[in-house]
Design a protein around this motif. Structure first.
Motif, short mmCIF file in Angstrom:
data_model
loop_
_atom_site.label_atom_id
_atom_site.label_comp_id
_atom_site.label_asym_id
_atom_site.label_seq_id
_atom_site.Cartn_x
_atom_site.Cartn_y
_atom_site.Cartn_z
N UNK A 23 0.91 -1.09 -0.06
CA UNK A 23 0.14 -0.16 0.03
C UNK A 23 0.90 1.34 0.04
N UNK A 24 2.00 1.30 0.82
CA UNK A 24 2.87 2.52 0.63
C UNK A 24 3.61 2.86 -0.53
N UNK A 25 4.28 1.42 -0.90
CA UNK A 25 4.99 1.75 -2.09
C UNK A 25 4.40 1.70 -3.67
N UNK A 26 2.87 1.26 -3.56
CA UNK A 26 2.24 1.21 -4.84
C UNK A 26 2.23 2.38 -5.63
N UNK A 27 2.16 3.58 -5.29
CA UNK A 27 2.22 4.68 -5.97
C UNK A 27 3.56 4.96 -6.63
N UNK A 28 4.51 4.74 -6.04
CA UNK A 28 5.91 4.62 -6.57
C UNK A 28 6.11 3.65 -7.62
N UNK A 29 5.70 2.45 -7.44
CA UNK A 29 5.94 1.22 -8.15
C UNK A 29 5.18 1.39 -9.47
N UNK A 33 -0.70 9.80 -9.08
CA UNK A 33 -1.35 10.61 -7.91
C UNK A 33 -2.87 10.31 -7.71
N UNK A 34 -3.31 9.39 -8.70
CA UNK A 34 -4.76 8.87 -8.54
C UNK A 34 -4.73 7.85 -7.72
N UNK A 35 -3.70 7.00 -7.17
CA UNK A 35 -3.50 6.04 -6.28
C UNK A 35 -2.83 6.46 -4.96
N UNK A 36 -3.60 7.38 -4.31
CA UNK A 36 -3.00 7.98 -2.90
C UNK A 36 -2.57 6.73 -1.93
N UNK A 37 -1.79 7.07 -1.24
CA UNK A 37 -1.45 6.07 -0.18
C UNK A 37 -2.78 6.08 0.79
N UNK A 38 -3.39 4.96 1.18
CA UNK A 38 -4.54 4.96 2.00
C UNK A 38 -4.03 5.12 3.40
N UNK A 39 -5.15 5.30 4.25
CA UNK A 39 -5.02 5.71 5.62
C UNK A 39 -4.66 4.34 6.25
N UNK A 40 -4.30 4.56 7.39
CA UNK A 40 -4.03 3.34 8.42
C UNK A 40 -5.12 2.51 8.66
N UNK A 41 -6.06 2.98 8.96
CA UNK A 41 -7.41 2.23 8.99
C UNK A 41 -7.64 1.44 7.72
N UNK A 42 -7.73 1.89 6.62
CA UNK A 42 -7.88 1.17 5.40
C UNK A 42 -7.01 0.18 4.93
N UNK A 43 -5.70 0.52 5.47
CA UNK A 43 -4.83 -0.51 5.38
C UNK A 43 -4.94 -1.87 6.23
N UNK A 49 0.08 -12.54 12.48
CA UNK A 49 -0.02 -11.55 11.27
C UNK A 49 -0.35 -10.19 11.41
N UNK A 50 -1.56 -10.24 11.96
CA UNK A 50 -2.06 -8.70 12.35
C UNK A 50 -1.04 -7.79 13.09
N UNK A 51 -0.23 -8.48 13.84
CA UNK A 51 0.66 -7.47 14.87
C UNK A 51 1.63 -7.01 13.74
N UNK A 52 2.01 -7.81 12.89
CA UNK A 52 3.04 -7.08 11.77
C UNK A 52 2.42 -6.26 11.00
N UNK A 53 1.22 -6.46 10.66
CA UNK A 53 0.38 -5.50 9.57
C UNK A 53 0.45 -4.23 10.46
N UNK A 54 -0.04 -4.09 11.76
CA UNK A 54 -0.05 -2.98 12.61
C UNK A 54 1.16 -2.29 12.61
N UNK A 55 2.24 -2.97 12.90
CA UNK A 55 3.83 -2.47 13.24
C UNK A 55 4.02 -1.69 11.83
N UNK A 56 3.86 -2.44 10.59
CA UNK A 56 4.49 -1.97 9.33
C UNK A 56 3.32 -0.55 9.21
N UNK A 57 2.23 -0.62 9.47
CA UNK A 57 1.25 0.45 9.06
C UNK A 57 1.46 1.59 10.03
#
Length: 262
Positions: free
Chosen positions: A39-45, A58-68, A133-141
């Motif tokens: 989610x974070x690197x998608x616009x750059x990719x 720019x039409x693909x902005x980084x989503x919010x933490x809740x969305x991720x 898995x969710x702890x890793x997701x929260x940490x990187x979010x």
């Protein structure tokens, strides 16, 4: 109680021997850390390799933490559930087919202890894998995107954990009824997909459905509270889990008693 603990330990040891306590958590961890990173690197990719016109990324902005976090649960609901169903589809049916259950039930073991120990182990493994898995997701979010209130995260995770518990209970119940593990997996996917689709397409009618729990967990991430009908869905799910577990014990007892009397 001592008998139940012995059966539970037997299930845990068997899963460790089959490496389920390694590869199932690993799958959830990979899913959990992949979603925020992508989610974070998608616009750059997309800008570098997507072949898009300049500025289109720019039409693909980084989503919010809740969305991720909500998207992470979407990954768990697809690949994660697939892994859990395939891992547990032979919980009872597989042992009945290869005769393992006879070696256990020849001793004075209660049918309720046998089924409930399996259920407790399956739920424990599913929830531990999901939590890892969710702890890793929260940490990187938090690291890459933004923080989300801890209360929202915990509430949403608990609600989704109940959905996982429901799915695991469906697998176990069908495994006591049906001889074929493949048929167990097929029907479990059918039940979960139907509930999820119906809940998504007809939310007003399906307010009671366990399939609504995913959307309620998303709402907790976003707003800190569930959608309308949350408590009805919660109570119906708990009731259905209890009914299915009782049904699994009843069916298993009837089948085993029929085998022993023939």
């Amino acid at each position: 109680m001592r008998q139940w603990i012995i059966l539970f330990k037997k299930e845990v040891k068997e899963s460790i021997r089959n490496f389920k306590w390694i590869w199932i958590p690993v799958v959830f961890i990979l899913l959990g850390l992949t979603q925020p990173v992508v989610s974070y690197y998608l616009p750059d990719l997309l800008e570098q390799f997507g072949g898009l016109p300049e500025g289109a990324a720019a039409a693909f902005p980084v989503p919010t933490g809740s969305q991720v976090l909500a998207e992470t649960l979407g990954q768990f609901s697809q690949i994660g559930l697939l892994v859990l169903v395939l891992a547990f589809m032979g919980a009872v049916a597989g042992e009945r087919n290869n005769g393992t259950n006879i070696m256990i039930l020849v001793k004075p073991v209660s049918y309720a202890s046998y089924i409930s120990a399996k259920w407790a182990h399956m739920v424990l493994l599913a929830l531990v894998s999901f939590t890892a898995g969710f702890i890793f997701s929260v940490y990187y979010t938090f690291l890459l995107i933004e923080s989300v209130p801890a209360a929202h995260i915990i509430q949403g995770a608990l609600v989704y954990g109940l959905w996982l518990t429901f799915v695991v209970t469906v697998v176990l119940t069908l495994s006591t009824i049906i001889k074929s593990p493949a048929a167990v997996a097929f029907l479990t996917f059918g039940v979960t997909i139907t509930l999820s689709l119906m809940s998504s397409l007809l939310p007003e009618i399906m307010t009671w459905s366990p399939g609504m729990l995913s959307s309620h967990s998303h709402s907790f991430f976003m707003n800190g509270y569930g959608n309308e009908g949350f408590w009805l869905s919660l109570m119906c799910t708990i009731l259905m889990i209890a009914v299915m577990l009782s049904l699994a014990i009843y069916v298993f007892r009837k089948k085993e008693m029929a085998v022993h009397t023939t």
